[in-house]
Structures are given as structure tokens and as C-alpha cells.
Design an enzyme around this catalytic site. Structure first.
Site, PDB file in Angstrom:
ATOM      1  N   ASN A  42       0.825  -1.212   0.000  1.00 51.81           N
ATOM      2  CA  ASN A  42       0.000   0.000   0.000  1.00 51.81           C
ATOM      3  C   ASN A  42       0.858   1.261   0.000  1.00 51.81           C
ATOM      4  OD1 ASN A  42       0.613  -0.907   2.649  1.00 51.81           O
ATOM      5  ND2 ASN A  42      -1.001   0.352   3.529  1.00 51.81           N
ATOM      6  N   GLU A  55      -3.231  -4.575  -2.989  1.00 50.77           N
ATOM      7  CA  GLU A  55      -3.757  -5.433  -4.062  1.00 50.77           C
ATOM      8  C   GLU A  55      -3.900  -4.639  -5.359  1.00 50.77           C
ATOM      9  OE1 GLU A  55      -4.989  -4.813  -1.086  1.00 50.77           O
ATOM     10  OE2 GLU A  55      -6.247  -6.420  -0.323  1.00 50.77           O
ATOM     11  N   CYS A  87     -10.257  -5.107   0.484  1.00 55.50           N
ATOM     12  CA  CYS A  87     -11.380  -4.167   0.550  1.00 55.50           C
ATOM     13  C   CYS A  87     -12.256  -4.337  -0.693  1.00 55.50           C
ATOM     14  CB  CYS A  87     -10.865  -2.728   0.679  1.00 55.50           C
ATOM     15  SG  CYS A  87     -10.291  -2.032  -0.883  1.00 55.50           S
TER      16      CYS A  87
END
Ligand code: THU
Length: 134
Positions: A42, A55, A87
Site C-alpha cells: 500500500n 492489491e 477491501c
């Protein structure tokens, strides 16, 4: 590459996390049918809403390298007490890449005590995908 090695690759990717605002470092590793592994972590931003999930970064790296499908396994790691599950936005991004190759990958949601294995289609049932546009 084994599942354990894939998880280790996701953990290594998380070492490069740029997450000064949340302090929550996430790693993602995508394994493809040809053996290729693509990782992401991230990347946050001072304008918080612009932050990129691990991701999403991994999907973007893979697609920018020309990968179009063959996605077999996804490992996601985080620093918390519970396994990290992708998410909602990342579920959609992962589904696009998976559906391009007609696969329904296993998602390894990794926590300190357990690895939860679910199918991507379980995380995002009745997904909207490329086939819906034809
Ligand atoms: N995050 C991810 O990288 N992947 C997810 O699936 C959930 C959340 C990141 C975004 C943000 O940088 C931090 O975790 C806290 O939400």
C-alpha cells in the site's frame, strides 16, 4: 511457488509499504499459472483518499507488464491481529484480472494465527465483470 512462499513474498512486499498515516502495512502477492509472481504494497498519500491498496498496486503492476489472466492465488498480509481481507474496491480490481483468464483464484487472507482461504467469488459474489458489457 508454494503457498508459504507466496505469503513470504507478500510479507516482503509489505516491508516497502508507504503507510505513514495509518501505520498499517499491507502486502499482496499474485501467483499466475505460468509461475509468475507479482507483488504490491500500500502507498498512502498526504491527501488520504488517494491512497492505493496493496492489491491494487499488484494488479496494476501485473497488467502494466501485459499479464491478462491466469491468476491462481492471491496472498494478502497485514500487521493486525486478524487476517486481512481485500477491501471492496480491490475485490473488484482482482476480479477483472481473474475473469480475463476465466479463473476464480484462491485468496489467502493471512493473520498472525491463521490463514483464511476463500475463493475470490466468495468475497465478491455476482460480480460485475467484462462479460456484463457485451
Ligand atoms: N489496505 C490495503 O492495502 N488493502 C486492503 O485490502 C485494505 C486496506 C490499506 C489501505 C491503507 O493504506 C491501509 O491499509 C489502512 O486502511
Amino acid at each position: 511457488m508454494t503457498d508459504d512462499s507466496l505469503i513470504a513474498a507478500a510479507r516482503r512486499a509489505a516491508e516497502n509499504s508507504y503507510s505513514p498515516y495509518s501505520g498499517f502495512s499491507v502486502g499482496a502477492a499474485l501467483r499466475f499459472a505460468d509461475g509468475r509472481v507479482v507483488t504490491g504494497t500500500n502507498i498512502e498519500n498526504a491527501s488520504y483518499g488517494l491512497s492505493l491498496c496493496a492489491e491494487a498496486v499488484a494488479v496494476a503492476k501485473a497488467m502494466a507488464d501485459g499479464v491478462r489472466g491466469g491468476l491462481e492465488t492471491i496472498a494478502v498480509t497485514g500487521p493486525g491481529r486478524e487476517p486481512v481481507t481485500p477491501c471492496g474496491r480491490c475485490r473488484q480490481l482482482l476480479t477483472e484480472l481473474a475473469q480475463l483468464g476465466g479463473s476464480d483464484p484462491d485468496v489467502l487472507c493471512v493473520g498472525p494465527q491463521e490463514v483464511r482461504r476463500v475463493r475470490l467469488s466468495q468475497l465478491l459474489p455476482d460480480a460485475f465483470g467484462p462479460a456484463n458489457l457485451v
